[in-house]
Scaffold this motif. Sequence first.
Motif, PDB file in Angstrom:
ATOM      1  N   GLN A 218      -5.479  28.987  18.848  1.00  0.00           N
ATOM      2  CA  GLN A 218      -6.549  29.337  17.912  1.00  0.00           C
ATOM      3  C   GLN A 218      -7.743  28.394  18.043  1.00  0.00           C
ATOM      4  O   GLN A 218      -8.884  28.785  17.801  1.00  0.00           O
ATOM      5  CB  GLN A 218      -6.001  29.325  16.482  1.00  0.00           C
ATOM      6  CG  GLN A 218      -4.989  30.436  16.232  1.00  0.00           C
ATOM      7  CD  GLN A 218      -4.213  30.268  14.927  1.00  0.00           C
ATOM      8  OE1 GLN A 218      -4.446  29.331  14.161  1.00  0.00           O
ATOM      9  NE2 GLN A 218      -3.269  31.163  14.679  1.00  0.00           N
ATOM     10  N   GLY A 219      -7.479  27.159  18.466  1.00  0.00           N
ATOM     11  CA  GLY A 219      -8.550  26.188  18.634  1.00  0.00           C
ATOM     12  C   GLY A 219      -9.235  26.230  19.987  1.00  0.00           C
ATOM     13  O   GLY A 219     -10.209  25.507  20.210  1.00  0.00           O
ATOM     14  N   GLY A 220      -8.700  27.053  20.913  1.00  0.00           N
ATOM     15  CA  GLY A 220      -9.336  27.204  22.212  1.00  0.00           C
ATOM     16  C   GLY A 220      -8.868  26.249  23.286  1.00  0.00           C
ATOM     17  O   GLY A 220      -9.341  26.318  24.433  1.00  0.00           O
ATOM     18  N   GLN A 221      -7.913  25.358  22.966  1.00  0.00           N
ATOM     19  CA  GLN A 221      -7.421  24.430  23.993  1.00  0.00           C
ATOM     20  C   GLN A 221      -6.392  25.084  24.917  1.00  0.00           C
ATOM     21  O   GLN A 221      -6.109  24.569  25.998  1.00  0.00           O
ATOM     22  CB  GLN A 221      -6.782  23.194  23.359  1.00  0.00           C
ATOM     23  CG  GLN A 221      -7.744  22.345  22.529  1.00  0.00           C
ATOM     24  CD  GLN A 221      -7.593  22.617  21.049  1.00  0.00           C
ATOM     25  OE1 GLN A 221      -7.449  23.766  20.623  1.00  0.00           O
ATOM     26  NE2 GLN A 221      -7.625  21.565  20.242  1.00  0.00           N
ATOM     27  N   MET A 222      -5.828  26.198  24.483  1.00  0.00           N
ATOM     28  CA  MET A 222      -4.844  26.932  25.280  1.00  0.00           C
ATOM     29  C   MET A 222      -5.125  28.425  25.175  1.00  0.00           C
ATOM     30  O   MET A 222      -5.806  28.876  24.240  1.00  0.00           O
ATOM     31  CB  MET A 222      -3.414  26.642  24.807  1.00  0.00           C
ATOM     32  CG  MET A 222      -2.961  25.214  24.975  1.00  0.00           C
ATOM     33  SD  MET A 222      -1.218  25.026  24.482  1.00  0.00           S
ATOM     34  CE  MET A 222      -1.040  23.243  24.607  1.00  0.00           C
ATOM     35  N   VAL A 223      -4.559  29.181  26.122  1.00  0.00           N
ATOM     36  CA  VAL A 223      -4.699  30.638  26.132  1.00  0.00           C
ATOM     37  C   VAL A 223      -3.313  31.265  26.189  1.00  0.00           C
ATOM     38  O   VAL A 223      -2.522  30.950  27.087  1.00  0.00           O
ATOM     39  CB  VAL A 223      -5.530  31.120  27.343  1.00  0.00           C
ATOM     40  CG1 VAL A 223      -5.642  32.640  27.330  1.00  0.00           C
ATOM     41  CG2 VAL A 223      -6.909  30.471  27.348  1.00  0.00           C
ATOM     42  N   ALA A 224      -3.000  32.124  25.233  1.00  0.00           N
ATOM     43  CA  ALA A 224      -1.735  32.860  25.247  1.00  0.00           C
ATOM     44  C   ALA A 224      -1.889  34.036  26.214  1.00  0.00           C
ATOM     45  O   ALA A 224      -2.636  34.976  25.948  1.00  0.00           O
ATOM     46  CB  ALA A 224      -1.380  33.352  23.853  1.00  0.00           C
ATOM     47  N   LEU A 225      -1.191  33.986  27.339  1.00  0.00           N
ATOM     48  CA  LEU A 225      -1.350  34.996  28.393  1.00  0.00           C
ATOM     49  C   LEU A 225      -0.547  36.265  28.123  1.00  0.00           C
ATOM     50  O   LEU A 225      -0.949  37.350  28.524  1.00  0.00           O
ATOM     51  CB  LEU A 225      -0.930  34.406  29.740  1.00  0.00           C
ATOM     52  CG  LEU A 225      -1.668  33.143  30.193  1.00  0.00           C
ATOM     53  CD1 LEU A 225      -1.051  32.626  31.483  1.00  0.00           C
ATOM     54  CD2 LEU A 225      -3.150  33.425  30.369  1.00  0.00           C
ATOM     55  N   GLY A 226       0.589  36.139  27.469  1.00  0.00           N
ATOM     56  CA  GLY A 226       1.397  37.328  27.208  1.00  0.00           C
ATOM     57  C   GLY A 226       2.740  36.983  26.614  1.00  0.00           C
ATOM     58  O   GLY A 226       3.243  35.872  26.778  1.00  0.00           O
ATOM     59  N   GLN A 227       3.310  37.938  25.895  1.00  0.00           N
ATOM     60  CA  GLN A 227       4.639  37.770  25.323  1.00  0.00           C
ATOM     61  C   GLN A 227       5.630  38.635  26.102  1.00  0.00           C
ATOM     62  O   GLN A 227       5.365  39.808  26.372  1.00  0.00           O
ATOM     63  CB  GLN A 227       4.657  38.117  23.838  1.00  0.00           C
ATOM     64  CG  GLN A 227       4.070  39.476  23.462  1.00  0.00           C
ATOM     65  CD  GLN A 227       4.238  39.792  21.985  1.00  0.00           C
ATOM     66  OE1 GLN A 227       5.357  39.906  21.477  1.00  0.00           O
ATOM     67  NE2 GLN A 227       3.121  39.940  21.282  1.00  0.00           N
ATOM     68  N   PRO A 228       6.774  38.063  26.505  1.00  0.00           N
ATOM     69  CA  PRO A 228       7.746  38.801  27.315  1.00  0.00           C
ATOM     70  C   PRO A 228       8.693  39.651  26.484  1.00  0.00           C
ATOM     71  O   PRO A 228       9.912  39.611  26.670  1.00  0.00           O
ATOM     72  CB  PRO A 228       8.488  37.686  28.051  1.00  0.00           C
ATOM     73  CG  PRO A 228       8.466  36.548  27.081  1.00  0.00           C
ATOM     74  CD  PRO A 228       7.154  36.651  26.356  1.00  0.00           C
TER      75      PRO A 228
END
Length: 325
Positions: A218-228
Amino acid sequence: MKKTFRASLLSALVGMGVLATHSATFADEVNWPTRPVQVVVIANPGGDTDFNARMMAKYFNEITGKTMVVTNVAGGGGTLAAEQVKGAAADGNTILFTHPGQLIVNEVAGLTEDSYETFDVACIAGVDKSTVFVASKQAGVNSMKELIEKSKANPGSITYGTEMGSFSHLQGLMLEKLADIKLKMVDGGTVSDRVVGMLGGRLGMGAISYGSVQDYVQGGQMVALGQPNDERNAMIGDVPTLKEQGLDITMDKPYVVAFPKGTDPAIVKKMSDIMQQIAEKPAYAEDLKKFKQPVTFFATEEAKQILAKTREDFMQFKDELRKAK
């Protein structure tokens, strides 16, 4: 040819409506429990496995009027806890609370000769559906498509943080195989260590519970690419499934309740029946939301089918896991 991978039968069973729906009927002829029951958890306090075990214990106490005591025995990838339960009396008073990381991956990786058949499986008490593939901002990828493109153009350019020989390592190997890419596998330590590694840019990505990284996403330091997951878990936000991105893959992590081998089948069934009653409680569903987990339950026979298929799927990664020991 389109590649498909199923880490378990869970999605297929849910799709077929095989979630246990019969009314729980206790084996009245067995007088159990008669004293406090110890549930040995393969992980330290505070994580998802421990949380699920404690939720089970909370409602077990409420339903039976007897006490279920949670004991955390971490270490050895869960082998220490498994050995303790394996050597306990088969009287129903000691239970193993585990998941495929200990019950199957350890066997596949050559860390133990034991398998899920070493124990009398009672049920699957829940399924973690909160894991996401997440990338650090420094990795320079904002979607699974970009990850694949970058990895194909420069194999090994994305560092995948894991605990070598563990369930998260297996998840990375599955992704490599399905997407036909090559990641640089690095032992990044525990979940908290891997989060720090991604924040610092030392690690490019990993498979981690969304609750551990949601503030950084949410803060932009990481990106959630996908949920398996086979379908979106709405509790982890607007994160697309891998299937939505052209990767037909699910990676379920069920939480398994098992007894020492030779336990009275009536006790095994009664534990399964009690867990089903727990799963039907609205308050239990509310509690699980704390870990962004929907309610899932599979009785004994369905649980064994799932574990057998999971073992079969995992065995194709035996060589890679054993090299990492």
